[in-house]
Design a protein around this motif. Sequence first.
Motif, short mmCIF file in Angstrom:
data_model
loop_
_atom_site.label_atom_id
_atom_site.label_comp_id
_atom_site.label_asym_id
_atom_site.label_seq_id
_atom_site.Cartn_x
_atom_site.Cartn_y
_atom_site.Cartn_z
N LYS A 8 0.91 -1.23 0.01
CA LYS A 8 0.08 -0.08 0.16
C LYS A 8 0.96 1.32 0.14
N ILE A 9 1.00 1.93 -1.13
CA ILE A 9 1.55 3.18 -1.29
C ILE A 9 1.01 4.36 -1.12
N LEU A 10 1.54 5.24 -0.40
CA LEU A 10 0.95 6.53 -0.38
C LEU A 10 1.83 7.82 -1.38
N GLY A 11 1.20 8.32 -2.39
CA GLY A 11 1.84 9.44 -2.88
C GLY A 11 2.04 10.63 -2.48
N VAL A 12 3.03 11.15 -1.87
CA VAL A 12 2.97 12.69 -1.45
C VAL A 12 3.83 13.49 -2.48
N ILE A 13 3.15 14.87 -2.74
CA ILE A 13 3.92 16.05 -3.60
C ILE A 13 4.06 17.01 -2.64
N PRO A 14 5.50 17.05 -2.19
CA PRO A 14 5.72 18.37 -1.51
C PRO A 14 5.77 19.59 -2.21
N ALA A 15 5.21 20.46 -1.55
CA ALA A 15 4.76 21.60 -2.44
C ALA A 15 5.10 23.02 -1.42
N ARG A 16 6.23 23.47 -1.22
CA ARG A 16 6.60 24.39 -0.27
C ARG A 16 6.17 25.76 -1.05
N LEU A 59 -3.00 9.75 -3.01
CA LEU A 59 -2.17 10.68 -3.40
C LEU A 59 -2.44 11.94 -2.66
N VAL A 60 -1.61 12.96 -1.99
CA VAL A 60 -2.01 13.86 -1.37
C VAL A 60 -0.78 15.02 -1.51
N VAL A 61 -1.08 16.38 -1.69
CA VAL A 61 -0.18 17.35 -1.74
C VAL A 61 0.17 17.66 -0.25
N ALA A 62 1.38 17.77 -0.05
CA ALA A 62 1.88 18.32 1.27
C ALA A 62 2.37 19.62 1.21
N THR A 63 1.78 20.81 1.90
CA THR A 63 2.25 21.98 1.80
C THR A 63 2.34 22.73 3.09
N ASP A 64 2.89 24.05 3.10
CA ASP A 64 2.88 24.73 4.12
C ASP A 64 1.93 26.07 4.15
N ASN A 65 1.15 26.10 3.21
CA ASN A 65 0.64 27.14 2.69
C ASN A 65 -0.83 27.11 2.56
N GLN A 66 -1.95 27.78 2.91
CA GLN A 66 -3.22 27.62 2.82
C GLN A 66 -3.49 27.94 1.17
#
Length: 250
Positions: free
Chosen positions: A2-10, A46-53
């Motif tokens: 089971k793989i989680l795809g993460v797109i870091p988006a600073r 799949l999720v985007v991981a960001t620090d900004n609203q």
Amino acid sequence: MKILGVIPARYASTRFPAKMLADIKGKPMIQHVYERASRANCLAKLVVATDNQLIIDAVKNFGGEAVLTREEHPSGTDRCYEALQITEATTQKKFDYVINIQGDEPFIIPQQIELLASRLDGTTEIATLIIKTLDSEALFNTGEVKVVLDKDQNGIYFSRQVIPFLRNVPQEEWLSHHTFYRHVGMYAYRADILAQITQLAPSILEKAESLEQLRWIENGFKIKTAITEHDSYCVDTPEDLERLLKTVKS
């Protein structure tokens, strides 16, 4: 697996502020990445991981999923780990692996994700993509990271310099005497290994080359590689984006 795809988006970027929201043919860059990554059938989520609203809102506007992570993360790897923790807590599901998908590669090829996932068998600690170096410009460009492999195709060293050095061979003949590989910046981490490597202090080799994967190697972790035929196209500046739009079909 089971793989989680993460797109870091600073959000912050010195050379290209808010580049994740840069318009590309009517869509923000992050949407192009998300839509292409979502075509990889290997991803359970799949999720985007960001620090900004603002990026959270943009992702929700096109129907994607995003999680808000801390601003101070030093790398995409650290942001991936927080995204894994948040996602597992909110879904009450466990993931075996996390694939770190670069948020500034709007023309990513889903088959690259599938290829990397094919190396994940439960024993693999970390995996990444590499590509054969075919021209001297890329070979001697210190902006391109090179890698040498052991007999099992584990990456045993990464460097901005050419490795290995071919003694007694003129440099213009190196490509005809040896197969060189360059690193393609996509990683997969086993979930328990991701928890461990994000707790490691920066290492001597990492500081020397400014390459975080050297920290993992110095601490005994193995990085399995997979050879791709597709290069990556990263957007660091507005000029990069202009060049990319001229050379890559969407």
